[in-house]
Design an enzyme around this catalytic site. Structure first.
Site, short mmCIF file in Angstrom:
data_model
loop_
_atom_site.label_atom_id
_atom_site.label_comp_id
_atom_site.label_asym_id
_atom_site.label_seq_id
_atom_site.Cartn_x
_atom_site.Cartn_y
_atom_site.Cartn_z
N ASP A 30 -65.38 37.45 77.22
CA ASP A 30 -65.04 36.62 78.38
C ASP A 30 -64.85 37.51 79.59
O ASP A 30 -64.21 38.56 79.52
CB ASP A 30 -63.76 35.82 78.10
CG ASP A 30 -63.58 34.67 79.08
OD1 ASP A 30 -63.63 33.50 78.65
OD2 ASP A 30 -63.39 34.94 80.29
N ASN A 88 -61.71 24.19 74.42
CA ASN A 88 -61.27 23.35 75.54
C ASN A 88 -62.32 22.25 75.71
O ASN A 88 -63.50 22.54 75.90
CB ASN A 88 -61.17 24.17 76.83
CG ASN A 88 -60.10 25.24 76.73
OD1 ASN A 88 -59.08 25.06 76.07
ND2 ASN A 88 -60.33 26.37 77.38
N GLY A 94 -59.12 21.46 79.90
CA GLY A 94 -59.32 22.63 80.76
C GLY A 94 -60.72 23.21 80.67
O GLY A 94 -60.94 24.37 81.04
N GLN A 95 -61.68 22.41 80.20
CA GLN A 95 -63.05 22.92 80.08
C GLN A 95 -63.67 23.08 81.46
O GLN A 95 -63.61 22.17 82.30
CB GLN A 95 -63.90 21.94 79.24
CG GLN A 95 -65.30 22.47 78.94
CD GLN A 95 -66.09 21.52 78.03
OE1 GLN A 95 -65.68 20.39 77.78
NE2 GLN A 95 -67.23 21.99 77.57
N HIS A 101 -68.23 26.25 73.53
CA HIS A 101 -67.83 27.64 73.25
C HIS A 101 -66.47 27.63 72.58
O HIS A 101 -65.60 26.82 72.87
CB HIS A 101 -67.79 28.49 74.53
CG HIS A 101 -67.02 27.87 75.65
ND1 HIS A 101 -67.53 26.88 76.45
CD2 HIS A 101 -65.76 28.12 76.11
CE1 HIS A 101 -66.63 26.53 77.34
NE2 HIS A 101 -65.54 27.25 77.15
N HIS A 103 -63.20 29.99 72.02
CA HIS A 103 -62.49 31.17 72.50
C HIS A 103 -61.81 31.83 71.31
O HIS A 103 -60.96 31.20 70.65
CB HIS A 103 -61.39 30.80 73.50
CG HIS A 103 -61.85 30.17 74.78
ND1 HIS A 103 -61.94 30.87 75.97
CD2 HIS A 103 -62.21 28.90 75.08
CE1 HIS A 103 -62.34 30.06 76.93
NE2 HIS A 103 -62.50 28.86 76.42
P1 AMP Z 1 -63.51 26.94 79.47
O1 AMP Z 1 -62.45 26.85 80.54
O2 AMP Z 1 -63.00 26.67 78.09
O3 AMP Z 1 -64.72 26.10 79.84
O4 AMP Z 1 -63.93 28.47 79.41
C1 AMP Z 1 -64.95 29.02 80.15
C2 AMP Z 1 -64.76 30.51 80.04
O5 AMP Z 1 -65.95 31.14 80.47
C3 AMP Z 1 -63.63 31.06 80.91
O6 AMP Z 1 -62.68 31.70 80.06
C4 AMP Z 1 -64.33 32.03 81.84
O7 AMP Z 1 -63.57 33.19 82.10
C5 AMP Z 1 -65.60 32.35 81.07
N1 AMP Z 1 -66.72 32.79 81.88
C6 AMP Z 1 -67.19 32.22 83.02
N2 AMP Z 1 -68.27 32.89 83.45
C7 AMP Z 1 -68.51 33.89 82.56
C8 AMP Z 1 -69.48 34.93 82.46
N3 AMP Z 1 -70.46 35.08 83.36
N4 AMP Z 1 -69.40 35.78 81.42
C9 AMP Z 1 -68.42 35.66 80.49
N5 AMP Z 1 -67.49 34.68 80.52
C10 AMP Z 1 -67.52 33.82 81.55
#
Ligand code: AMP
Ligand code: ZN
Length: 115
Positions: A30, A88, A94-95, A101, A103
């Site tokens: 991340d 999420n 909080g998505q 994905h 985490h």
């Molecule tokens: P969510 O809030 O569950 O949709 O998580 C999305 C996640 O993607 C967040 O933790 C961001 O920090 C992560 N994220 C966004 N852009 C990138 C990227 N280019 N490379 C790696 N992680 C990312």
């Protein structure tokens, strides 16, 4: 999906720090880590989120994602003190990226309940 951020990462149009990759699954760090180890594990095929998985076709993919997560958790030493695995889903969840994905968070004690 043309404009999906994680599909772009799968296609290598956006760089990421790969942890694991095969034909079906990609795992990468991340970019904004919430723990010393914060890895995202995604199916390469676009699915908008957990609820968007296809009931008939995807159970084996979900099982495979879990086995990859287990393997990564062990490889990163998270089997010693544990970890948290989070999905999420939607606005209350909080998505922010609408490509499924998981985490994988570890390397510190997690608070409960989550914020
Ligand atoms: P969510 O809030 O569950 O949709 O998580 C999305 C996640 O993607 C967040 O933790 C961001 O920090 C992560 N994220 C966004 N852009 C990138 C990227 N280019 N490379 C790696 N992680 C990312
Ligand atoms: Zn996508």
């Amino acid at each position: 999906m043309e404009n999906c951020l994680f599909c772009k990462i799968v296609r290598k149009e956006i760089p990421s720090r790969t942890v694991f990759e095969d034909d079906a699954v990609l795992a990468f760090y991340d970019v904004n880590p919430q723990a010393p180890v914060h890895i995202l594990v995604i199916p390469k095929t676009h699915r908008g989120g957990f609820l968007e998985m296809k009931e008939k076709e995807d159970p084996s993919l979900e099982g495979y994602l879990m086995s990859v997560i287990r393997k990564i958790a062990r490889e990163k030493g998270l089997d010693q003190k544990g970890f948290r695995l989070v999905i999420n889903q939607g606005s209350d969840g909080g998505q922010t990226v609408f490509h499924l994905h998981y985490h994988l968070l570890g390397g510190r004690a997690m608070a409960w309940p989550p914020g």
